[in-house]
Design an enzyme around this catalytic site. Structure first.
Site, PDB file in Angstrom:
ATOM      1  CB  VAL A 181      -4.908  -2.684 -14.149  1.00  0.00           C
ATOM      2  CG1 VAL A 181      -3.689  -2.604 -13.259  1.00  0.00           C
ATOM      3  CG2 VAL A 181      -5.247  -4.125 -14.451  1.00  0.00           C
ATOM      4  N   GLY A 232      -0.315  -4.232  -8.189  1.00  0.00           N
ATOM      5  CA  GLY A 232      -1.169  -4.721  -9.273  1.00  0.00           C
ATOM      6  C   GLY A 232      -0.444  -5.524 -10.335  1.00  0.00           C
ATOM      7  CE  LYS A 233       5.016  -7.200  -8.234  1.00  0.00           C
ATOM      8  NZ  LYS A 233       4.565  -6.298  -7.153  1.00  0.00           N
ATOM      9  CB  THR A 234      -1.138 -10.720  -9.446  1.00  0.00           C
ATOM     10  OG1 THR A 234      -0.010 -10.832  -8.589  1.00  0.00           O
ATOM     11  CG2 THR A 234      -1.716 -12.081  -9.710  1.00  0.00           C
ATOM     12  CG  LEU A 235      -5.669  -6.454 -11.254  1.00  0.00           C
ATOM     13  CD1 LEU A 235      -6.557  -7.540 -10.686  1.00  0.00           C
ATOM     14  CD2 LEU A 235      -5.960  -5.129 -10.556  1.00  0.00           C
ATOM     15  CG  HIS A 239       2.990  19.106  20.796  1.00  0.00           C
ATOM     16  ND1 HIS A 239       4.265  18.908  21.281  1.00  0.00           N
ATOM     17  CD2 HIS A 239       2.972  18.506  19.577  1.00  0.00           C
ATOM     18  CE1 HIS A 239       4.976  18.225  20.402  1.00  0.00           C
ATOM     19  NE2 HIS A 239       4.198  17.960  19.342  1.00  0.00           N
ATOM     20  CD  GLU A 240      -0.348  17.140  17.818  1.00  0.00           C
ATOM     21  OE1 GLU A 240      -0.021  17.452  16.665  1.00  0.00           O
ATOM     22  OE2 GLU A 240       0.241  16.269  18.464  1.00  0.00           O
ATOM     23  CG  ASP A 294       7.203  16.794  16.746  1.00  0.00           C
ATOM     24  OD1 ASP A 294       6.588  16.063  15.942  1.00  0.00           O
ATOM     25  OD2 ASP A 294       6.647  17.390  17.693  1.00  0.00           O
TER      26      ASP A 294
END
Ligand SMILES: Nc1ncnc2c1ncn2[C@@H]1O[C@H](COP(=O)(O)OP(=O)(O)OP(=O)(O)O)[C@@H](O)[C@H]1O
Ligand SMILES: [Zn+2]
Length: 715
Positions: A283, A326-329, A541-542, A619
């Site tokens: 974990v 990762g609660k079960t883990l 634009h980008e 945007d």
């Protein structure tokens, strides 16, 4: 055949069968009896009347009674079946039909009718007087009892009338074991048949044939009824067995549905899983949670150590966090570290439509666990069983189930060695009774991993695949803010799949970036044909966004710019924070707004106010959201002061318009700043847009090269 019941003396049955065998044996008779009865029916009928009278000696060697005379047979039969040979005043209305007697018997009793055989044998013809007497006496034997089948309504009435007479009659004429048979409606049937023959005026010569035909018909019907009865009986037996099994199942387990679900639900809960292979090593990125759970591991390993000091450990630990963190883990790792059994149950398994099922599952789970202490019980999705005890039609018996859970948790001592770990995404939804001390009294938060945690998780999963040395997990981690452990695992897996599809030997940064974008923005849309004009607009634009980001001090560093359509977008620029931002400054927020404005400003500057597109809507959403929060939440507006305005709908019209005014000013200023930057860096803007049109995607380094006015290496 003679062993009809236990009352029959074995001495009686054996000698009689032997007797018949002896009669039948070819050695015992001078006349051949090889022809079978059925084959010689007519001959038998005829020969009955014209039996030859030679050789009155019986050779009964098989009986051990050799050379027996006819008179002695009388004595023998008399001694074996006392009373049977005595003269009786039984007037039989029944005329013997030797033609069908054999088949009657065989059909009905499934074995040979030895008396019929006896009658049809030549011995019978030879010694007719004695044997006839035996045979006529033996008419009381089951041989002729099939006659009861001639049932008519009248015979039934008759039978009722004459039952008492016949009872008396039979009582002194037959051995006790035969009485049962005799009591059956022989007399009435004979009478009814006689009557039938009389009414039909059957001539004497045909009466035998008539009786035979009647009897055969009856026997067929009898066999049919027998068959039906048999199958009915069989069906009843099967239904009965099923019923018994069903009742047994119900008693064992109040609801059969439990059994059906056991493979997925209860069994997995009741059968513990030893979690040796899962430890805290597996974990990653949840260090605090691991530290808190470490003491639980110690307790499970050595419960005495804690009891000696009189300390009490929490019975229940609640792991709280978003899905996939990762609660079960972690729960498995606790069991694995302590090397104790791990009982897994999902809260939804206990949520049943049937009364008592959920509660009984909880009982089973705790009973098993207690028997195997020390151990860990893990209840995933605790909120679905331990939610507030409201009666709802969807979960009619949830109250009962949660009460059972509370009772079980109260039912064992803190140091008994059973640790219950619950997991939930919504701790607010839990019933208060469940989180009070003595139940789930320890809460451990399992948050989404930070950049360090994400790097660790990515490294952990990258080590399970083949990856190029150039891969920098940290860069991917920086670009995956908000990803859970499960999502990061998926990212690495998708990259590996992509590399395999592309025929690569190992995973490179390109595949990792690809799968990250895919998870964030949906799959690439390579098949979409975008015309050059739209491509050019997208490129400008980008690169507008990119130029603002590059030249604004507080903006996040650029990671990538692309005009590859993906999901709903035609292109995008991604920025990478150096670290997860726990707090953001006013300058940073303004910079984010400016970067958002860069796209529309670029369109306007390059193509003119009349050719601006709809492409900037998201945007503006983004920029407006930031501005609004600055004014209403973060106290970043001078005019509205350090105050929050949560429900703008309830505010006075003046305040509302003041807020709108402030937001508008912030956005307008941002737009102007962006315009200024793009005007200042028009040359770089153009270069970057052209590079994007050529290369489609540029990473941070390439963007820097272009903006520095250098030439890009041809790829
Ligand atoms: N911190 C982590 N370290 C390593 N792997 C992780 C981590 N978090 C999640 N994973 C991976 O994601 C999978 C799913 O995680 P897990 O089932 O433990 O999440 P969860 O928090 O219990 O989710 P849910 O709330 O949906 O039940 C794990 O089996 C593991 O492979
Ligand atoms: Zn944009």
């Amino acid at each position: 055949m003679f062993s009809l019941s236990n009352t029959v003396q074995p001495q009686v049955t054996v000698p009689l069968s032997h007797l018949i065998n002896a009669f039948h044996s070819p050695k015992n008779t001078s006349v051949s009896v090889s022809a079978s009865v059925s084959q010689n029916q007519h001959r038998d009928v005829v020969s009955e009347h014209e039996a030859p009278s030679s050789e009155p000696i019986l050779n009964l060697r098989d009986l051990g009674l050799s050379e027996l005379k006819i008179g002695q047979i009388d004595q023998l039969v008399d001694s074996l079946l006392p009373g049977i040979c005595k003269d009786k005043n039984v007037s039989s209305h029944w005329h013997t039909s030797h033609v069908s007697a054999q088949s009657f018997f065989e059909n009905k009793y499934g074995c040979l009718d030895i008396f019929s055989t006896l009658r049809s044998s030549c011995l019978y013809r030879q010694h007719s007087r004695t044997l006839k007497r035996i045979c006529s006496d033996l008419q009381y034997w089951p041989v002729f009892i099939q006659s009861r089948g001639f049932k008519t309504l009248k015979s039934r009435t008759r039978r009722l009338q004459s039952t008492s007479e016949r009872l008396a009659e039979t009582q002194h004429t037959a051995p006790s074991f035969v009485k049962g048979f005799l009591l059956r409606d022989r007399g009435s049937d004979i009478e009814s048949l006689d009557k039938l023959m009389k009414t039909k005026n059957i001539p004497e010569a045909h009466q035998d044939a008539f009786k035979t035909g009647f009897a055969e018909g009856f026997l067929k019907a009898q066999a049919l009824t027998q068959k039906t009865n048999d199958s009915l009986r069989r069906t009843r037996l099967i239904v009965f067995i099923l019923l018994v099994v069903g009742i047994y199942g119900l008693l064992k387990n109040p609801f059969l549905s439990v059994r059906f679900r056991t493979t997925t639900g209860l069994d997995s809960a009741v059968d513990p899983v030893q979690m040796k292979n899962v430890t805290f090593e597996h974990v990653k990125g949840v260090e605090e949670a691991k530290q808190e759970l470490q003491e639980v591991v110690e307790f499970l390993k050595n419960p005495q150590k804690f009891t000696v000091l009189g300390g009490k450990l929490p019975k229940g630990i609640l792991l709280v966090g978003p899905p996939g963190t990762g609660k079960t883990l972690l729960a498995r790792a606790v069991a694995g570290e302590a090397d104790v059994p791990f009982y897994y149950a999902s809260g939804s398994e206990f949520d049943e439509m049937f009364v008592g099922v959920g509660a009984s599952r909880i009982r089973n789970l705790f009973r098993e666990a207690k028997a195997n202490a020390p151990c860990v019980i893990f209840i995933d999705e605790l909120d679905s069983v331990g939610g507030k005890r409201i009666e709802s039609p969807m979960h009619p018996y949830s109250r009962q189930t949660i009460n059972q859970l509370l009772a079980e948790m109260d039912g064992f001592k803190p140091n008994e060695g059973v640790i219950i770990i619950g997991a939930t995404n919504f701790p607010e939804a839990l019933d208060n009774a469940l989180i009070r001390p003595g139940r789930f009294d320890m809460q451990v938060t399992v948050p989404r991993p930070d950049v360090k945690g994400r790097t660790e998780i990515l490294k952990w999963y990258l080590n399970k695949i083949k990856f190029d040395q150039s891969v920098d997990p940290e860069i991917i981690a920086r670009g995956t803010v908000g990803f859970s452990g499960a999502e990061l695992e998926n990212l690495v897996n998708q990259a590996a799949l992509k590399a395999a599809v592309d025929g690569k030997e190992m995973v490179t940064m390109k595949e990792l970036e690809f799968s990250k974008d895919k998870i964030l923005m949906g799959p690439e849309r390579r098949s979409v044909e975008i015309d050059n004009k739209n491509k050019t607009i997208t490129a400008y634009h980008e690169s507008g966004h990119a130029i603002i980001a590059y030249y604004t001090k507080d903006a996040m560093p650029i990671n990538k710019a692309t005009i590859m359509p993906r999901g709903p977008t035609l292109g995008h620029v991604s920025l990478l924070p150096e670290n997860d931002r726990w707090n953001e400054t006013r300058a940073q927020l303004l910079a984010q707004m400016d970067v958002s404005m860069g796209g529309r400003v670029a369109e306007e500057l390059i193509f003119g106010a009349d050719h601006i597109t709809t492409g900037a809507s998201s945007d503006f959403d983004n920029a407006t959201k930031i501005a609004k929060q600055m004014v209403t939440k973060f106290g970043m507006s001078e005019k509205l002061g350090v105050m929050t305005y949560s429900d703008t709908g309830k505010l006075s019209p003046e305040t509302q318009s003041a807020i709108e005014q402030e937001i508008r000013i912030l956005l307008r200023d941002s737009y102007e700043r962006a315009k200024h930057i793009l005007k200042t860096h028009a040359k770089e803007h153009k270069n970057l847009a052209e590079a994007l049109l050529t290369y489609e995607t540029l990473d941070a380094k390439e963007i820097q090269i272009v903006l520095e006015g250098k030439k890009l290496d041809v790829r």
